[in-house]
Structure formats: structure tokens, C-alpha cells
Write a protein that holds these residues in place. Sequence first.
Motif, short mmCIF file in Angstrom:
data_model
loop_
_atom_site.label_atom_id
_atom_site.label_comp_id
_atom_site.label_asym_id
_atom_site.label_seq_id
_atom_site.Cartn_x
_atom_site.Cartn_y
_atom_site.Cartn_z
N THR A 249 -3.57 28.36 8.42
CA THR A 249 -3.06 27.60 9.34
C THR A 249 -4.52 27.43 10.42
O THR A 249 -4.56 26.17 10.88
N LYS A 253 -5.48 23.62 11.34
CA LYS A 253 -5.68 22.96 12.69
C LYS A 253 -6.93 22.32 12.86
O LYS A 253 -7.18 21.22 13.50
N GLN A 256 -6.84 19.07 11.38
CA GLN A 256 -5.87 18.16 12.19
C GLN A 256 -6.82 17.75 13.29
O GLN A 256 -6.75 16.55 13.65
N SER A 257 -7.67 18.52 13.81
CA SER A 257 -8.45 17.96 14.91
C SER A 257 -9.74 17.08 14.69
O SER A 257 -9.98 16.31 15.33
N ALA A 260 -8.21 13.70 14.42
CA ALA A 260 -7.74 13.00 15.67
C ALA A 260 -8.45 11.96 15.81
O ALA A 260 -9.70 11.74 15.65
N GLY A 261 -7.74 10.63 16.26
CA GLY A 261 -8.44 9.70 16.50
C GLY A 261 -8.87 8.70 15.43
O GLY A 261 -9.29 7.66 15.43
N THR A 262 -8.51 9.17 14.18
CA THR A 262 -8.59 8.26 12.87
C THR A 262 -7.19 7.90 12.50
O THR A 262 -6.18 8.28 12.90
N GLU A 471 4.13 25.57 12.47
CA GLU A 471 2.97 25.63 12.27
C GLU A 471 2.33 25.95 10.63
O GLU A 471 1.39 26.34 10.40
N GLY A 473 2.75 23.68 8.79
CA GLY A 473 2.35 22.39 8.20
C GLY A 473 3.44 21.20 8.39
O GLY A 473 4.58 21.38 8.74
#
Lengths: 492, 280
Positions: A249, A253, A256-257, A260-262, A471, A473
Motif C-alpha cells: 500500500t 500510494k 497514485q501521487s 496525480a495531475g496526469t 486501501e 486498491g
Amino acid sequence: MTAEITKPSTAPLEWEYATSREATDILDLEDKYGLFIDGEFVKPKSKSYFPSINPATEETIAEVAEAGEADVDAAVSAARRAHTEVWGPMPGAERAKHIFRIARMIQERGRELAVLETLDGGKPIKEARDVDIPLVAGHFFYYAGWADKLEYAFPGIRPESLGVAGQVIPWNFPMLMLAWKVAPALAAGNTVVLKPAETTPLTALLLASIATEAGLPPGVLNVVTGAGKTGAAVVSHEDVDKVAFTGSTAVGKLIQSQLAGTDKKLTLELGGKAAHVIFEDAPLDQAIEGVINGIFFNQGHVCCAGSRLLVQENIHDRFVDKLKRRLATLRVGDPLDKNTDVGAINSRAQLDKINELVESGQSEGAEMFQPDCVLPDRGFFFKPTLFTNVAQSHRIAQEEIFGPVLSILSFRTPEEAVEKANNTPYGLSAGVWTSKGSRILWMADQMKAGVVWANTYNKFDPASPFGGYKESGFGREGGRHGLLPYLKWSES
Amino acid sequence: MSRLDVKKTYKLYIGGKFPRSESGRSYPALNKDGEVLARVASASRKDLRDAVRTARGAVSGWAGRSGYNRGQILYRIAETLEDRAGTFVEQLTASGSTSAAAKKEVGQAVDRLVWYAGWADKFAQIYGNLNPVSGPFFNISAPEPTGVVGVIAPEEPALLGLVSRLAPVLVPGNTTVVLASESVPMPAITFSEVLDSSDVPAGVVNLLTGSKDDLIPFLADHMDVNAVDAGGATPNQLTRVQEGAVHNVKRVVAPDGTGQSPYRIAAFTETKTVWHPKGL
């Protein structure tokens, strides 16, 4: 004539097994492996290599290339070109035949793959041979058949492939996780850049050569070996359309960060801390086997392992006694021995992590039990372990140990079982044992987990979707549902 | 002497009640000429937390209802909305829509609710299925609601956008915290009155007005929100949602218009697969 009567021996029964070691001469290994890019093995531009070791002996099996950013870029370019020119335009029926052929060749070379999987990762040969590799072939066979039937999979949509999929997989089921990711991606018409785990890269490379032998066009499947940095280069490459990750996890994460923004599509299959609930009316002998399989399958290196046992209070002591007796019969040792139940811990780092969490269990006041068994002198091994008197707040009840360690708690009512089962940020899997049908269905409804095993545990099938809540997924792998993360669509 | 009309106070909608913001703040909703139509509540971080808490408390009740029952309630929302069509047309017109466009928008919003109402007892048959596994097992996959979903409503169309993003989230049994259109907030607040008189259980929809830029970070970072529909987010706001989502692995749906699709329902579900052995 007097009959000679032999008195039965009063000595305890001996349960020693003669060694039954799987031969490794079926393997034809190189000393050094390059990266598999655009249909061939190439030397890494990074010029860097790392050893892949056998965790049961700590000996180096082979040196493997460490892909740098330029290598990943070359792999993504090859995948893009293959998607645009070959795999994308190819009729689904032709794609299907390619994937079917790979499935057949995996079956044909199954023994070889199983031995290498055990050598590189430490899992018992009987599991690699009887579970992992048959499921791998099954996944390719299952998804092959979808390749020309995508328009029937989801009503009302015109499906299209996404493009290039960047896939990062873990070390616990190296080939199986490859199959879960590669088979649906290819069936849906995508091309792949795969990053295997750094401790278990060898079977992915063998599969790449099998795929080449099977005639898979160059660039459709690329394998870039390396550690976290290589994985980060894959998921953050700007020409990757889809990222699929299986692992912890914490790393999930991070990915995932990074995304972000794509507008990259993402699926995450992360950690778990599954509750395994045993009711007083459960078939106890079967439940014991289910619990053993739930936590000691693959040394407990299983994201859906039944690591939190919840036993109804009035059978708790009896059940734990039975469990301890069963624990003592587990054969721990050489993964290549066909009798071995519990093999090697995958790496020194993982062994350290298990030790650290087990020490926390003891210092926080839980009571530890380990059977009296002898571990090999070399390699990474850990005794099958269980903890009683575990409180919900203990780290061993909250954190994923990813090893052969079971935490046991108790409950009185079904409501309390559900409350405790769901008291975790994870939600990957859960188990329940009871003879009462309506209670099974009620428990299955209440437990917040993507997979619920009722009166069984750790069953997997290509046709069965797998993936988590919360969490643990998002997205599903396996079954019809497993196609969706690899498609985009328009609706009429 | 002409009669002085009585104006409505536009408040938040949390847990089936209409509180003012605990912050005591409000902001002016303007018409197309920049004149103040009304002042509406500026929700605070604490209001958002209250809304999430009440939404969490409402999940098991709403998800536990039958699809048939949720479908009837969604249909009831459509009935009540149709009944109050005139008010919505007035508010949309005041905010700059032509009368014809406003009427069309309200009609589409009603129709959208009816369309989704019909899905409530059917979508599980489309997304769920028996899995033909290779062994003696009964194995079935079915969708369940994700839990508490944050809905960032589009700025415009203020009513149709809100309804189009909200309805599919409610269908499978999720509860919601909605950030209404900031520039055209009045239709959303009036819509919360429609919800309140349509048998929607308290806490299932919680609606906040205020600054999206202020509220989105709190929504995105909240550890008890399971998913966010960023349908009305700007690119920067979407990125902020995606960054906040990382804390508890939220599902995020990016803006993709105000159409209707059963796949919008699927986006706010989790597939659960149950295995059971077959045998004598």
C-alpha cells in the motif's frame, strides 16, 4: 507351535520424510540476462547489473540488467510502435491466437517455469508446480478467448485499447502476477512494458523468450528488470497510457501521487490484513486446513492471506490447540523438496521485516507459539508462528506482516465478528467458516472485502475477479471484470 | 400599498436539516448583471466534516435498502422536481439562462432522475455475474456501493450538472457530500429541499455551498471519504483531488460531461466476489 506375538512399539511415531528433491537440470540458465526490448534481449544502456539470488541458499543464480531511464524509454518506444503498427490494428481473432499459443507453450514448459520460480523466489515446488504455473497458463488461455469478443464483455459500449500499459509486479507470485497483468492487457489490444520485482526477475525473462518462440510480434511485450527506480521510470513515463501495480500500500500510494495531475489510467492491487472468521458451528477439521492454507500458503507472502484469525470465544481454546498440533506437522525447508509445505522467505529484507513485527507482537503482550522444527542453516527461513491474546490495537493485528505469522483474536456475536473484521484500512479479502447458509450470506454481505471465501480460503481462478476495497486498491484482475481497466470506450 | 415578498434564506443541507454555516459566513449569489440575488452560506471545514460524518452514518441504511426501494425514492425525487419546475426555471433564468434553455434543463434533469431510478434494481445484473471457475465452487461477483462519495458538481449547467453527477452515485447505495456550483448555487439549495421532501433518508445527500477552492482540499484529504466524483472540478482542482486521494486510496472520477451512462454507476461500486464449495 506357539505364535510369536510382537508387542506394538511404544516409541512415538516418526514422521521423518526422505528427501525428494526436484531436479534443476531441466533449466538452461544464462549467467547474465539483458533487458527484453522489442523482441530481443539487449544489454542495458545503464551498463548496470544486479544479482538475483536463491533465497533458500543465498547463492547467486544469475546477473540481471538494471534498466535505467533510457532503457525504459526504449522499451516504451518499442511498445508504442508495436501498438500503433502491429498489435492495435491486428484483428482480435489473430491476437487471440497469439495469446492461446503462449498459453499452450507455458503448459508445455510448465515444469521448467515451476523449478525456476521456486529457485528464484523460494516458494515450495509443489505450490509453483500445482498452483502458480497452472493458473498462469489458465489466465493466458482465459483472456486469449476474450480478445475477439470484447464487444460482448460490456453492454452498450464500443471498446478500444488504451495503448501502452506499464505494469509493476511483486515478488510473491512472480509469474502469476505477470499473467494477471499481461494476459488481459494483450487481449484488450494493449502493448506492455513489464517491470518484475528485483528479487524475482528470472521467470519473466524466461516467459519473454517463450513468447518470442511463440511468435509474439516484437515490442508487444517488453520486460525491464530493476528495482524501485526502474519501476518509477515505468509508471512516470509520459508515453505510458495505463499503469497497473501490485505491491505494498505504501508504494501504491506513491504511484497514485506520481500520477496525480496526469490522465493515465491506474489500477492498484495493494496490501491486506484479511479477517478469517471461524464460527462455533464450523466444520472444524476443514476449517483448520483452511486456516493453515490461508496463512502458510506461499510462506504467508500473500496479500490476501488470512492473517487475522477471529475465532468464536466458546471454541477458541479447542481450535487453537488443534491449530498448534497441525502447525507441528508442517514441513519447513528446502523449497525444491516436493514434501516441503513452507519454503524460504523471499529476501533478507522481508525476513528482517517479519522479525521486527514478530518482536513487536511479543513486546506488546501477545503470546507466541512456534512448533519445534529445525530450519536450514543457510537461506532465509522463518518458523510457522501464531500469536494468541492479540488485541486489535497490536501492530500484528493491524499491519501486514507478509510472512507465516497468524494473529488470533476472539469474538462472541456475529456483529462483533463483522465489527472486528472490518476494523482495518484494508479490504482485500476475508474468510468465514460456518455450517449455516444464511449466516454465510449475511457475513459475505457485511464484510468489506473484494474477495470473500466461505468455507474455503485462498482459491484463485482466471475467471474470478480479484481486487480490494478501501486501501487495498482499486480495479479488478481476473474474469470479465479484469478487462475493463485495459479498455476505453465510447457509448452509442 | 404593495405587499413585501418574503425571501428565502439559502442554507446548507446536512443530515436532513438546513443549518447555516457554523462559520457564520455567507457570500452573494449574483445574477447575469452582477446584482445580488441572495446571500448563500459559505461552508467551512467543520461543516464539511459534519457532512462527512452524517454521510458515513447513513451508508448502511441506504445501502441496505433494496434496489427497488432506492429506485422508487429516485423516482420520487423526479416527481418532486417536476412539481417545482417553475422555481428552478426562475432561478436558472435569473442566473443567465434563457427561459427556453432553463425549461429544457429542468426537463432533462427530471428525465435523468427517472432514467437512473430504473437502474437501481437492475445494474447489479449487468455488472455482476456467476464466474465459471475450474473447480467445484459456487463463485459470484456483484457490485456493492463504495461508501461515502464526495461530489463536486459542475458550475454549469447548475441543475442538470448536479443531478447528472449525483444520481449515479446514489443508485448503488452510496451516500454523498456535494459541493454545489459556486457561481450558481441557488438551484442546488432548492434541489436539497426537493430531496428533503422525497423520502431520501437524512444524511444520504449532504449539500454544501461555498468556495470550492477552500473546500476541495478538505474533501480530498478526508480519511473517511471513499471516492470523489470531480465532475465539476477545474484541472487544478482535479489535481488537488488526486493528490489528496492518496491518503486513503480514494477512487477519483475525472470530469466527463453531464451525460448518462450505467458505467457512471459502476465507477462508484466495488466488485465483491464470493466463493463457496459445492459438495455433499
